[in-house]
Design a protein around this motif. Sequence first.
Motif, PDB file in Angstrom:
ATOM      1  N   GLU A 142       0.830  -1.205   0.000  1.00 39.80           N
ATOM      2  CA  GLU A 142       0.000   0.000   0.000  1.00 39.80           C
ATOM      3  C   GLU A 142       0.866   1.258   0.000  1.00 39.80           C
ATOM      4  O   GLU A 142       0.606   2.209  -0.748  1.00 39.80           O
ATOM      5  N   THR A 178       2.588   1.995  -3.389  1.00 41.42           N
ATOM      6  CA  THR A 178       1.728   2.299  -4.534  1.00 41.42           C
ATOM      7  C   THR A 178       0.826   3.504  -4.285  1.00 41.42           C
ATOM      8  O   THR A 178       0.064   3.896  -5.165  1.00 41.42           O
ATOM      9  N   VAL A 179       0.914   4.111  -3.099  1.00 44.64           N
ATOM     10  CA  VAL A 179       0.085   5.262  -2.780  1.00 44.64           C
ATOM     11  C   VAL A 179       0.534   6.468  -3.607  1.00 44.64           C
ATOM     12  O   VAL A 179       1.676   6.541  -4.072  1.00 44.64           O
ATOM     13  N   ASP A 180      -0.370   7.417  -3.798  1.00 43.76           N
ATOM     14  CA  ASP A 180      -0.022   8.681  -4.449  1.00 43.76           C
ATOM     15  C   ASP A 180       1.129   9.327  -3.678  1.00 43.76           C
ATOM     16  O   ASP A 180       0.999   9.635  -2.494  1.00 43.76           O
ATOM     17  N   ARG A 181       2.250   9.519  -4.348  1.00 42.78           N
ATOM     18  CA  ARG A 181       3.453  10.006  -3.659  1.00 42.78           C
ATOM     19  C   ARG A 181       3.300  11.436  -3.136  1.00 42.78           C
ATOM     20  O   ARG A 181       4.109  11.885  -2.319  1.00 42.78           O
ATOM     21  N   SER A 182       2.301  12.150  -3.623  1.00 44.98           N
ATOM     22  CA  SER A 182       2.064  13.510  -3.123  1.00 44.98           C
ATOM     23  C   SER A 182       1.104  13.527  -1.936  1.00 44.98           C
ATOM     24  O   SER A 182       0.868  14.586  -1.339  1.00 44.98           O
ATOM     25  N   ASP A 183       0.558  12.373  -1.566  1.00 46.47           N
ATOM     26  CA  ASP A 183      -0.370  12.286  -0.437  1.00 46.47           C
ATOM     27  C   ASP A 183       0.435  12.026   0.844  1.00 46.47           C
ATOM     28  O   ASP A 183       0.474  10.911   1.383  1.00 46.47           O
ATOM     29  N   LYS A 241      -1.423  10.449   3.912  1.00 43.61           N
ATOM     30  CA  LYS A 241      -1.673   9.013   3.816  1.00 43.61           C
ATOM     31  C   LYS A 241      -0.384   8.224   4.037  1.00 43.61           C
ATOM     32  O   LYS A 241      -0.393   7.185   4.714  1.00 43.61           O
TER      33      LYS A 241
END
Length: 211
Positions: free
Chosen positions: A32, A35-40, A43
């Motif tokens: 997780e 693969t998460v949005d690197r700008s988030d 999170k």
Amino acid sequence: MNQIERRDAGLPYISDDSVMEQQKQARRLTQELNTVDRSDFKKISEIVKELFGKSQGAFVNPPFYCDYGFHIEVGKNFFANYNCTILDVAKVRIGDNCQMAPNVSIYTAGHPVHPLTRNTAYEYGIEVTIGDNVWIGGNTVICPGVHIGDNVVIGAGSVVTKDIPDWSIAAGNPCKVIRKITDADKKLYYRNQEFDEAGWTDACRIIREKQ
């Protein structure tokens, strides 16, 4: 003793089904994270907090890899840059205000030297500890059982096989102490280059506020 109990007691153990079952949570969370949005950033921080056994404001730039996560304990303001790997078979304890450059690897895991013994599938874990205010340079490898003291800088590309004392600059393969860090280093930001007047004034303000 079962294999998990043997592992946690610091004894040689075999990664049987019960051991691998414990790794599933870390694999789910690292997948997780990676693969998460690197700008988030929010999170990312939430996943890291769930992954680590102990953390306060930790941030990890993905990708990141570990075996269990719950064996990793970091203090305040921990930062690990891209492609950090921590094989946390045994405990990895890291203090406050520690920074890791890209491609740092911490290994608590190991295997017997003799091939006949190694081929039994027995392995081991020996804990690694890192003190407060430590900066680990890029592509550094920290081997099982190593203790790094407080206020230490490890140079890029080092392979740390033995303990490093407090207030040291150390580098190399194998990593060795080059010199001590002194008050003369306070105003330097790179080798012998000093802060400009405005930057140094602001740095002093930040230092005072943190004391």
